[in-house]
Design a protein around this motif. Structure first.
Motif, short mmCIF file in Angstrom:
data_model
loop_
_atom_site.label_atom_id
_atom_site.label_comp_id
_atom_site.label_asym_id
_atom_site.label_seq_id
_atom_site.Cartn_x
_atom_site.Cartn_y
_atom_site.Cartn_z
N LEU A 82 0.61 -1.37 0.14
CA LEU A 82 -0.10 0.08 0.20
C LEU A 82 1.07 1.37 0.04
O LEU A 82 0.51 2.11 -0.68
N THR A 83 1.92 1.23 0.89
CA THR A 83 2.64 2.65 0.77
C THR A 83 3.66 2.52 -0.51
O THR A 83 3.50 3.79 -0.94
N ALA A 84 4.07 1.85 -1.19
CA ALA A 84 4.63 1.62 -2.53
C ALA A 84 3.57 2.18 -3.37
O ALA A 84 4.01 3.29 -4.23
N CYS A 85 2.40 1.75 -3.30
CA CYS A 85 1.37 2.47 -4.11
C CYS A 85 1.08 3.85 -4.10
O CYS A 85 1.09 4.49 -4.93
N LEU A 86 0.86 4.15 -2.77
CA LEU A 86 0.70 5.74 -2.38
C LEU A 86 1.65 6.61 -2.90
O LEU A 86 1.62 7.76 -3.11
N VAL A 87 3.05 6.00 -2.88
CA VAL A 87 4.17 6.82 -3.24
C VAL A 87 3.80 7.13 -4.79
O VAL A 87 4.08 8.15 -4.98
#
Length: 177
Positions: A82-87
């Motif tokens: 999720l964090t990678a996607c949000l970046v």
């Protein structure tokens, strides 16, 4: 339609004073009938960004929800995805002259009490902030809780009807002479 989207200017009136006329290079007129369609067209690529990470996307008007389904034991790996996607979403938004607002961002785990007890993640990095996991979230006007019981929604509806009901009851008890 071209005349609504090009060669636009704006001027601000404040305390009886007028600013100079400025060109409007981005955005659409507030209340413009085509705004919802233009927003959907302008954000259609966002689904591709989310899809590259194997996550799911739901959009309604200007509200966007990114979600992932994962076993409770894989919560930390899901947070990394999720964090990678949000970046990537933040980079896409910046390139599109939009921005992610961490103060309006919520993260919530959904599941049974037994599943939720296995999740040890209480905050998620979003943009330059860390977002605490929420117990409830509002979704299209409905308050959803972690176990999808709707108890928070029922309590809110009861609270909203309590004050008018007590006022009406008090009004009935007044003697008019």
């Amino acid at each position: 339609m071209r005349s609504f989207l090009t060669d636009r200017t704006q001027q601000i009136a404040y305390s009886g004073q007028l600013s100079s006329v400025q060109s409007v290079l981005f955005g659409v007129l507030q209340g413009f009938v085509l705004n919802p369609l233009l927003y959907v067209l302008n954000t259609a690529e966002l689904a591709l960004v989310v899809d590259r990470h194997g996550l799911s996307l739901h959009q309604y008007a200007d509200d966007t929800q990114v979600y992932i389904s994962t076993p409770s034991g894989d919560a930390e790996a899901a947070v990394r995805r999720l964090t990678a996607c949000l970046v990537d979403i933040e980079a896409w938004l910046k390139a599109s002259r939009l921005r992610l607002n961490p103060t309006k961002t919520q993260v919530m785990w959904l599941g049974s009490p037994q599943q939720l007890a296995k999740v040890n993640v209480s905050e998620v990095p979003v943009a330059s902030a860390r977002i605490n996991v929420s117990e409830t979230a509002r979704n299209h006007g409905v308050i959803v809780d972690r176990q999808l019981t709707l108890s928070a929604q029922v309590a809110a509806v009861c609270r909203s009807g309590y004050l008018p009901a007590t006022a009406a009851a008090a009004a009935r008890q007044i003697d008019v002479i």
